[in-house]
Design a protein around this motif. Structure first.
Motif, short mmCIF file in Angstrom:
data_model
loop_
_atom_site.label_atom_id
_atom_site.label_comp_id
_atom_site.label_asym_id
_atom_site.label_seq_id
_atom_site.Cartn_x
_atom_site.Cartn_y
_atom_site.Cartn_z
N THR A 111 -11.24 6.13 -7.37
CA THR A 111 -9.94 6.78 -7.50
C THR A 111 -10.12 8.30 -7.45
OG1 THR A 111 -9.20 4.95 -8.88
CG2 THR A 111 -7.90 6.97 -8.95
N TYR B 99 -6.26 -4.74 1.61
CA TYR B 99 -5.33 -3.89 0.85
C TYR B 99 -6.02 -2.59 0.42
CZ TYR B 99 -3.00 -1.92 -3.17
OH TYR B 99 -2.43 -1.03 -4.05
N ASN C 51 -1.26 -2.75 -8.61
CA ASN C 51 -1.08 -3.73 -7.54
C ASN C 51 -2.22 -4.75 -7.53
OD1 ASN C 51 1.26 -2.45 -6.69
ND2 ASN C 51 0.23 -1.24 -5.11
N ARG D 90 -5.32 7.21 -1.28
CA ARG D 90 -5.17 6.84 -2.69
C ARG D 90 -6.46 6.29 -3.28
NH1 ARG D 90 0.20 4.92 -4.81
NH2 ARG D 90 -0.54 2.80 -4.52
N ALA E 63 0.85 -1.20 0.00
CA ALA E 63 0.00 0.00 0.00
C ALA E 63 0.88 1.25 0.00
CB ALA E 63 -0.93 0.00 1.21
N GLY E 64 0.53 2.19 -0.86
CA GLY E 64 1.28 3.44 -0.96
C GLY E 64 2.39 3.39 -2.00
N GLU F 36 -5.19 1.38 1.25
CA GLU F 36 -5.01 2.44 0.24
C GLU F 36 -5.98 3.60 0.49
OE1 GLU F 36 -2.49 2.72 -1.43
OE2 GLU F 36 -1.94 0.95 -2.60
N ARG F 37 -7.21 3.28 0.90
CA ARG F 37 -8.18 4.33 1.23
C ARG F 37 -7.66 5.16 2.40
NH1 ARG F 37 -13.50 2.29 3.83
NH2 ARG F 37 -11.93 1.93 5.41
N VAL G 71 -2.55 1.73 -7.42
CA VAL G 71 -3.52 0.82 -6.82
C VAL G 71 -3.98 -0.20 -7.86
CG1 VAL G 71 -5.78 0.64 -5.70
CG2 VAL G 71 -4.26 2.57 -5.15
#
Length: 198
Positions: free
Chosen positions: A194, A138, A87, A147, A79-80, A142-143, A84
């Motif tokens: 996104t 995951y 991945n 992201r 993550a990061g 990301e949230r 996204v």
């Protein structure tokens, strides 16, 4: 040799043999005789370590589920980094390899196996359900990093991605779909989650 070590070795040998039969001949060819013949051992060896063949198959599927869950930590650790969608596309390609598709075919074709797996996967399709949970964790990470938009639903996104991925990968005689196609599907699913720039 200590008993625990010997048992583990036999289990791994039988699992590896079952995976080879599954990849080569498909779910319908997976019998106790086929597994023990492939492993080069007597049929009684399998029944010494498992109550019956469905118990063996359930442990085989749970072993694969454990691998998916183990990869989840690496995915969440990503993550990061990267993108996204990139991945998630890579995770889908990893998830839906030939062996996983064979295991899913096995689960779909054996009622007694599904009944046993309900003890550990009470809802959904074993392997897909756990893959969805891994992707959801995951996407939630990301949230949290901003992201993905704050109002997105990681669980819904993950299960949509897994369902779309299964349809995309299943039933292909020529192997995996092109990477660009996987990225396109994932990008479409994640588009609304996104953040918009500009």
């Amino acid at each position: 040799m200590p008993t625990g070590v010997a048992i583990r070795d036999v289990r791994e040998q039988l699992f590896a043999a079952a995976e080879r039969v599954l990849l080569r001949d498909g779910p319908n060819a997976l019998t106790s005789r086929a597994v023990t013949t492939e492993a080069g051992c007597a049929k009684g060896v399998l029944h010494r370590h498992f109550d019956d063949f469905d118990a063996f198959l359930a442990e085989l599927v749970r072993d694969r589920i454990g691998e998916v869950e183990g990869r989840g930590a690496a995915l969440s650790g990503a993550a990061g980094t990267g993108t996204v969608a990139g991945n998630v596309a890579a995770a889908l390609t990893d998830l839906f390899g030939p062996l996983a598709l064979g295991v899913l075919g096995l689960v779909a074709s054996r009622d007694a196996l599904r009944a046993r797996l309900r003890r550990t996967t009470p809802v959904g399709i074993p392997l897909l359900t756990e893959a969805g949970a891994v992707l959801a964790a995951y996407l939630a990470a990301e949230r949290d990093l901003g992201r993905l938009v704050a109002e997105c639903d990681p669980d819904a996104l993950a299960f949509t991605v897994v369902g779309s991925g299964h349809l995309l990968f299943a039933g292909r005689d020529g192997g995996a779909p092109p990477a660009a196609e996987v990225r396109r599907v994932v990008g479409t699913v994640l588009a609304g989650a996104t953040p918009q720039t500009g």
